[in-house]
Design an enzyme around this catalytic site. Structure first.
Site, PDB file in Angstrom:
ATOM      1  N   LEU A   8      28.103  39.751  40.408  1.00 16.57           N
ATOM      2  CA  LEU A   8      28.837  40.503  41.427  1.00 16.57           C
ATOM      3  C   LEU A   8      30.239  40.843  40.928  1.00 16.57           C
ATOM      4  CD1 LEU A   8      27.804  38.704  44.739  1.00 16.57           C
ATOM      5  CD2 LEU A   8      26.565  40.358  43.321  1.00 16.57           C
ATOM      6  N   GLY A  11      34.209  43.833  43.820  1.00 18.14           N
ATOM      7  CA  GLY A  11      35.433  43.613  44.601  1.00 18.14           C
ATOM      8  C   GLY A  11      36.655  44.241  43.954  1.00 18.14           C
ATOM      9  N   ARG A  15      44.730  41.111  45.433  1.00 21.94           N
ATOM     10  CA  ARG A  15      45.837  40.188  45.152  1.00 21.94           C
ATOM     11  C   ARG A  15      46.268  40.156  43.684  1.00 21.94           C
ATOM     12  NH1 ARG A  15      45.003  34.528  46.969  1.00 21.94           N
ATOM     13  NH2 ARG A  15      42.799  34.903  47.376  1.00 21.94           N
ATOM     14  N   GLN A  75      27.792  49.532  44.073  1.00 19.33           N
ATOM     15  CA  GLN A  75      27.948  49.201  45.487  1.00 19.33           C
ATOM     16  C   GLN A  75      29.154  50.019  45.967  1.00 19.33           C
ATOM     17  OE1 GLN A  75      29.629  45.421  46.585  1.00 19.33           O
ATOM     18  NE2 GLN A  75      28.390  45.265  48.447  1.00 19.33           N
ATOM     19  N   THR A  81      28.579  39.902  50.291  1.00 16.58           N
ATOM     20  CA  THR A  81      27.919  39.421  49.077  1.00 16.58           C
ATOM     21  C   THR A  81      26.398  39.650  49.101  1.00 16.58           C
ATOM     22  OG1 THR A  81      28.096  37.228  50.089  1.00 16.58           O
ATOM     23  CG2 THR A  81      29.643  37.727  48.335  1.00 16.58           C
ATOM     24  N   GLY A 104      31.599  37.781  38.964  1.00 12.26           N
ATOM     25  CA  GLY A 104      32.304  38.257  37.777  1.00 12.26           C
ATOM     26  C   GLY A 104      33.700  37.679  37.611  1.00 12.26           C
ATOM     27  N   LYS A 333      46.675  45.502   6.899  1.00  9.54           N
ATOM     28  CA  LYS A 333      45.808  46.210   7.849  1.00  9.54           C
ATOM     29  C   LYS A 333      44.700  46.891   7.070  1.00  9.54           C
ATOM     30  CE  LYS A 333      45.652  50.253   8.710  1.00  9.54           C
ATOM     31  NZ  LYS A 333      45.783  51.707   8.956  1.00  9.54           N
TER      32      LYS A 333
HETATM   33  C1  UD1 Z   1      32.274  33.674  49.012  1.00  4.09           C
HETATM   34  C2  UD1 Z   1      31.224  32.928  49.811  1.00  4.09           C
HETATM   35  C3  UD1 Z   1      31.783  31.543  50.186  1.00  4.09           C
HETATM   36  C4  UD1 Z   1      32.195  30.790  48.933  1.00  4.09           C
HETATM   37  C5  UD1 Z   1      33.174  31.615  48.103  1.00  4.09           C
HETATM   38  C6  UD1 Z   1      33.399  30.956  46.773  1.00  4.09           C
HETATM   39  C7  UD1 Z   1      29.927  34.580  51.044  1.00  4.09           C
HETATM   40  C8  UD1 Z   1      29.701  35.228  52.336  1.00  4.09           C
HETATM   41  N1  UD1 Z   1      30.916  33.669  50.998  1.00  4.09           N
HETATM   42  O1  UD1 Z   1      33.361  33.910  49.866  1.00  4.09           O
HETATM   43  O2  UD1 Z   1      30.818  30.795  50.880  1.00  4.09           O
HETATM   44  O3  UD1 Z   1      32.758  29.542  49.270  1.00  4.09           O
HETATM   45  O4  UD1 Z   1      32.655  32.931  47.854  1.00  4.09           O
HETATM   46  O5  UD1 Z   1      34.390  31.622  46.057  1.00  4.09           O
HETATM   47  O6  UD1 Z   1      29.210  34.852  50.108  1.00  4.09           O
HETATM   48  N2  UD1 Z   1      31.626  41.007  46.127  1.00  4.09           N
HETATM   49  C9  UD1 Z   1      31.009  42.191  45.860  1.00  4.09           C
HETATM   50  N3  UD1 Z   1      30.705  43.013  46.909  1.00  4.09           N
HETATM   51  C10 UD1 Z   1      30.954  42.686  48.193  1.00  4.09           C
HETATM   52  C11 UD1 Z   1      31.584  41.448  48.449  1.00  4.09           C
HETATM   53  C12 UD1 Z   1      31.911  40.618  47.387  1.00  4.09           C
HETATM   54  O7  UD1 Z   1      30.756  42.538  44.709  1.00  4.09           O
HETATM   55  O8  UD1 Z   1      30.611  43.475  49.070  1.00  4.09           O
HETATM   56  C13 UD1 Z   1      31.962  40.116  44.997  1.00  4.09           C
HETATM   57  C14 UD1 Z   1      33.471  39.925  44.847  1.00  4.09           C
HETATM   58  O9  UD1 Z   1      33.995  40.852  43.931  1.00  4.09           O
HETATM   59  C15 UD1 Z   1      33.548  38.503  44.308  1.00  4.09           C
HETATM   60  C16 UD1 Z   1      32.349  37.802  44.907  1.00  4.09           C
HETATM   61  O10 UD1 Z   1      31.453  38.830  45.269  1.00  4.09           O
HETATM   62  O11 UD1 Z   1      33.424  38.443  42.901  1.00  4.09           O
HETATM   63  C17 UD1 Z   1      32.689  36.963  46.125  1.00  4.09           C
HETATM   64  O12 UD1 Z   1      33.283  37.747  47.111  1.00  4.09           O
HETATM   65  P1  UD1 Z   1      34.529  37.259  47.949  1.00  4.09           P
HETATM   66  O13 UD1 Z   1      34.934  38.328  48.860  1.00  4.09           O
HETATM   67  O14 UD1 Z   1      35.550  36.643  47.079  1.00  4.09           O
HETATM   68  O15 UD1 Z   1      33.842  36.097  48.828  1.00  4.09           O
HETATM   69  P2  UD1 Z   1      34.578  34.918  49.556  1.00  4.09           P
HETATM   70  O16 UD1 Z   1      35.072  35.402  50.861  1.00  4.09           O
HETATM   71  O17 UD1 Z   1      35.543  34.263  48.655  1.00  4.09           O
END
Ligand code: UD1
Ligand code: MG
Length: 451
Positions: A8, A11, A15, A75, A81, A104, A333
């Site tokens: 994944l 995102g 931050r 996406q 997720t 990722g 080089k």
């Molecule tokens: C998620 C988990 C949480 C866990 C935490 C650990 C879910 C609902 N929650 O929360 O239980 O404790 O990670 O760090 O899964 N991403 C996508 N597309 C999306 C959403 C997210 O690619 O639509 C990717 C983000 O880039 C990231 C990862 O998935 O790499 C996790 O997403 P993030 O939004 O950080 O989830 P958390 O709210 O931290």
């Protein structure tokens, strides 16, 4: 069991305060994305699917640098997720084997941990990687009964009681691929965030009569990167791991904390690395070579017995054979130096080949660039290049040739010849003393005039 990796990486990473997609920020000069792919490499996934969103083109390009055969799916909206994983459906729906979901932005998952998850799959249809959090903060909580996982509850949706649980969700999950996509179709978004949660999968599995389980790892492994500060912290962890690994495999680091590694740095046994050395990407140093203090190396190979530095800079395309010596303030080089060649002081050697046992004197420069094009310098074996020689490329010096110090060499020098290319010296008898007297007289007159 065959495994398909789903990574994944859609995102935004708000931050990070950056134009660059989060997963392309680097640790050890390699993007976070590559670190996640390297973690997964230990279980040799048959398919790798990257879910990209923000900066998808750049993310896809970076993924293909690591492995040209990856699939990248888009996406377009980050709806959660589960929604992210579901984007891999078209590519993986018919895959026979397991799906492993990694993030990722989580670079430190260890091979042993993925191995343990694979083993746990013999017992459970769905396996989630959990960790005991020192500060569980906003992580999803794992609700367990013995060694089975009942469900995962997201912080936002958790009761006070559930928030008291310290066993947290890392986000890593493994399940049979077909089962996973079947369950994903049932995930809704009726929750506090209005998102499709991947964390719904264990409960959905149990409702379908399947079992879910937990494998635990240390919190350090699941460290995710969300900010520049966390990236810097992860870099520090990575560097100390690389140093430790170098020491454990027989490399002498005289001042380990001052040596900076890249993810792909390879150092042979009994290499000696003096303080304050930086290894950029693509460096291999063979057994017994010595890299002296304050040297900077990237994209180069140093063979056994070679000595580099102090204060040397090896740039990409540098290839040093056995027993080569590179001294202080030398920049190389795209240069190949054969066995026993020496460039000991204050030189720039670019786009060049130097033959065995040749000696390049202090201050020698290959004038390789005419402002538009780059040109080659070829130096044979046992050549003696006098100090402060300018080698105006393209130019060739044959075996056993010599150049006089201060020469500007613009034409090829045949083997065994001496090239002299500087103005002839004239000596004027007694003129030095006369000149001194004249100058002193001028100085005295100026002092008198200023009183
Ligand atoms: C998620 C988990 C949480 C866990 C935490 C650990 C879910 C609902 N929650 O929360 O239980 O404790 O990670 O760090 O899964 N991403 C996508 N597309 C999306 C959403 C997210 O690619 O639509 C990717 C983000 O880039 C990231 C990862 O998935 O790499 C996790 O997403 P993030 O939004 O950080 O989830 P958390 O709210 O931290
Ligand atoms: Mg997160």
């Amino acid at each position: 069991m065959a495994t398909a990796l789903i990574l994944l990486a859609a995102g935004k990473g708000t931050r990070m305060q950056s134009e660059l997609p989060k997963v392309l920020h680097e640790i050890g000069n390699a993007p976070l994305l590559h670190h996640a792919m390297m973690s997964a490499a230990s279980i040799a996934p048959e398919r790798q699917v990257i879910v990209a969103g923000h900066g998808a083109e750049e993310v896809a390009a970076a993924a293909r640098v690591y492995d040209a055969d990856v699939d990248v799916v888009l996406q377009t909206e980050q709806l959660g997720t589960a929604h992210a994983v579901d984007q891999a459906r078209n590519v993986l729906e018919d895959f026979d084997g397991d799906a492993l979901v990694l993030y990722g932005d989580t670079p430190f998952i260890q091979p042993e941990t993925l191995e343990a998850m694979r083993a746990a799959r013999a017992k459970h249809a769905v396996v989630v990687l959990g960790f005991e959090a020192a500060d569980p903060a906003r992580y999803g909580r794992l609700v367990t009964q013995g060694d089975t996982l009942e469900r995962i509850v997201e912080y936002k949706d958790a009761s006070e009681q559930e928030r008291a649980i310290t066993l947290c969700n890392s986000g890593v999950i493994a399940a049979d691929c077909k089962t996973l996509f079947k369950l994903l179709a049932e995930v809704g978004n009726d929750n506090a965030a209005g998102e499709y949660y991947l964390t719904d999968i264990p409960a959905l599995a149990r409702a379908a009569g399947l079992s879910a389980g937990v494998v635990r790892c240390s919190e350090a492994e699941t460290l995710g990167i969300n900010s520049r500060a966390e990236l810097a912290q992860a870099e520090a962890i990575f560097q100390s791991r690389m140093r430790r690994n170098a020491l454990d495999t027989g490399v002498a680091l005289q001042s380990p904390d001052t040596v900076h590694f890249s993810a792909d740095t390879v150092l042979g046994r009994d290499c000696v690395i003096e303080p304050n050395v930086v290894f950029g990407p693509g460096v291999t140093v063979e057994t017994g070579a010595r890299i002296r203090a304050f040297s900077h190396l990237e994209g180069c190979h140093v063979a056994r017995g070679a000595i580099v530095g102090p204060y040397a800079r090896l740039r990409p395309g540098t290839e040093l054979s056995e027993d080569v010596k590179i001294g202080n303030f030398v920049e190389l080089k795209n240069a190949t130096l054969a066995e026993g060649a020496k460039v000991n002081h204050l030189s720039y050697i670019g786009d060049a080949k130097i033959g065995a046992a040749s000696n390049v004197g202090a201050g020698t420069i290959t004038c390789n660039y005419d402002g538009v094009l780059k040109h080659q310098t070829e130096i044979g074996a046992r050549v003696f290049v006098g100090s402060n020689t300018m080698l105006v490329a393209p130019v060739k010096l044959g075996d056993d040739a010599m150049t006089a110090s201060g020469s500007v060499i613009t034409r090829d020098v045949p083997a065994t010849d001496l090239a002299l290319a500087r103005a002839r010296q004239e000596n004027k008898t007694g003129l030095a003393v006369k000149l001194f007297e004249k100058l002193k007289a001028i100085k005295e007159k100026r002092q008198k005039d200023s009183i």
